[in-house]
Design an enzyme around this catalytic site. Structure first.
Site, PDB file in Angstrom:
ATOM      1  N   THR A  43     -50.330 -21.900  34.613  1.00 12.10           N
ATOM      2  CA  THR A  43     -49.948 -21.447  35.958  1.00 12.10           C
ATOM      3  C   THR A  43     -51.047 -20.604  36.592  1.00 12.10           C
ATOM      4  O   THR A  43     -51.094 -20.467  37.804  1.00 12.10           O
ATOM      5  CB  THR A  43     -48.674 -20.579  35.879  1.00 12.10           C
ATOM      6  OG1 THR A  43     -48.812 -19.682  34.773  1.00 12.10           O
ATOM      7  CG2 THR A  43     -47.438 -21.420  35.663  1.00 12.10           C
ATOM      8  N   SER A 135     -63.055 -16.727  23.412  1.00 10.29           N
ATOM      9  CA  SER A 135     -64.159 -16.748  24.383  1.00 10.29           C
ATOM     10  C   SER A 135     -64.040 -15.600  25.386  1.00 10.29           C
ATOM     11  O   SER A 135     -65.031 -14.939  25.692  1.00 10.29           O
ATOM     12  CB  SER A 135     -64.268 -18.108  25.085  1.00 10.29           C
ATOM     13  OG  SER A 135     -63.037 -18.499  25.599  1.00 10.29           O
ATOM     14  N   ASP A 179     -56.942 -14.897  30.684  1.00  9.20           N
ATOM     15  CA  ASP A 179     -57.489 -14.417  29.405  1.00  9.20           C
ATOM     16  C   ASP A 179     -58.403 -13.213  29.614  1.00  9.20           C
ATOM     17  O   ASP A 179     -58.354 -12.230  28.867  1.00  9.20           O
ATOM     18  CB  ASP A 179     -58.269 -15.544  28.713  1.00  9.20           C
ATOM     19  CG  ASP A 179     -57.440 -16.797  28.536  1.00  9.20           C
ATOM     20  OD1 ASP A 179     -56.212 -16.716  28.705  1.00  9.20           O
ATOM     21  OD2 ASP A 179     -58.022 -17.858  28.242  1.00  9.20           O
TER      22      ASP A 179
END
Ligand code: GLA
Length: 397
Positions: A43, A135, A179
């Site tokens: 999303t 990452s 993230d």
């Protein structure tokens, strides 16, 4: 019972020790956490809602200044060093671990940030390729290290945007902001609900009686990167079609389930299902936040199950191993909810488990997953962790 070898102090001390051995000086050490997403999958790049928590797996970056305009970077995980000049940084993904470092330096420089040369030692303890954002952890740790080393202040939202851009331009994944944002804003014992358009966020306390248990399928299917960008393109196609009728919409975030139904016949079938996942997932995140605030873990778990089904059937980013793991988990006593987490095609599931049921949960998952798939699962019993920061030598931040 903690089944992992996570070591905040160990990782920081190891990076510090290697740095001192190489360069003779004492470095500053920065760390950034991985994350698990409780609900709100795929999303973020649709301007929608997500609910991640930072976890106690970190990447550490030990840094010290150099007199020239070079970055010399050593990865403890890969036992490998790379060096590049700050005056000309090549763009584009090479698939090498150093892309993330080059990317962060490149994006900072392209914004006009004055970076000084530096020696860096990196140690990552976020499992790689497991969908736990190793990452973003490396990007954010490196960004904070480079900024501090150069005496530059930058607000955390901007740091997360810089790191997202590095991922787009230097690693080739058109990821959303989730993230990098949670690595910069996570808080101990809290999940964070983020509006990925405004970056307005709310910290949501996690129930003391529930544990976040992450189960790693230990598979990563090759498709992941390419399919991710294809999903994003499908969502954009959906928006283009819907905009003919709903000119005010900018992203799927602006589309209600009723709108989508109304114009369903004009959207190609696969694209329609992709859109249905995103539109329904946004609704689920808002419901999940309300459930968490009133301590209704049962409702939260039902929403997790719906999210998994939608990712499996409509968005088609799950895989046999993730489905097997969720199915096994859902049948275990004391499990509120289970779903795949992260981009998909392998990686991890996230499970909300009653504290007193965690031990039985762990052994059952390991045994049954092995029986069904012939693969060994890893199980991490996690707490929601603090955002990125500097690790000073006595262990405090
Ligand atoms: C990856 C991306 C995130 C997000 C998730 C899916 O983790 O990096 O931005 O899109 O997939 O929710």
């Amino acid at each position: 019972m903690d089944l992992t070898t996570r070591g905040e102090t160990f990782g920081a001390e190891r990076a510090r020790g290697i740095f001192t051995e190489f360069y003779g000086d004492k470095p500053r050490v920065f760390r950034a956490p991985g994350r698990v997403n409780l609900i709100g999958e795929h999303t973020d790049y649709n301007d929608g809602f997500v609910m991640p928590a930072a976890i106690e797996f970190y990447t550490f970056a030990a840094i010290g200044p150099r007199a020239d305009r070079k970055l010399s970077v050593y990865s403890d995980n890969f036992s490998e060093a790379v060096e590049f000049g700050l005056d000309r940084i090549d763009r584009g993904p090479t698939g090498h671990w150093s892309d993330y470092v080059r990317g962060v330096a490149g994006v900072l420089l392209s914004k006009g940030t004055k970076l000084g040369g530096a020696n860096l030692v990196l140690r990552g303890e976020v499992p790689i390729g497991a969908g736990l954002s190793s990452s973003a952890a490396i990007e954010v740790a490196v960004a904070n290290a480079l900024l501090a080393n150069s005496g530059v202040e930058m607000d955390r939202a901007e740091v997360s945007r810089v790191c997202q851009k590095a991922e787009h331009e230097y690693a080739g994944t058109m990821c959303g902001i989730m993230d990098q944002f949670i690595a910069c804003f996570g808080q101990r014992q809290h999940a964070l609900m983020l509006d990925c358009r405004s970056l307005f966020y709310q910290l949501l306390p996690l129930d003391d009686n529930a544990r976040l248990v992450i189960c790693n399928t230990n598979v990563k299917h090759e498709l992941a990167g390419g399919e991710y960008n294809l999903r994003r393109a499908s969502c954009e196609e959906g928006v283009r079609i819907l905009r003919q009728h709903l000119p005010a919409i900018r992203a799927l975030r602006d589309v209600t389930p009723a709108d989508l139904e109304k114009f369903a016949s004009e959207i190609p079938e696969t694209t329609y299902r992709r859109c249905r996942h995103v539109v329904s997932e946004d609704v689920r995140v808002e419901k999940a936040a309300r459930a968490l605030l009133r301590g209704d873990m049962k409702e939260f778990g039902v929403l997790m199950a719906e999210s998994h089904r939608s990712l499996r059937d409509d968005y088609e980013v799950s895989c046999a191993e993730l489905d097997a793991m969720v199915e096994i988990a859902s049948a275990i006593d004391g499990v509120y909810g289970a779903r795949m987490t992260g981009g998909g095609f392998g990686g991890c599931t996230v499970n909300l488990v009653r504290a007193d049921a965690v031990e039985a949960f762990t052994s059952t998952i390991k045994r049954e997953y092995q029986r069904v798939t012939n693969l060994a699962a890893d199980v991490y019993v996690c707490s929601a962790a603090e955002a990125a920061g500097e690790v000073v030598e006595d262990g405090a931040r």
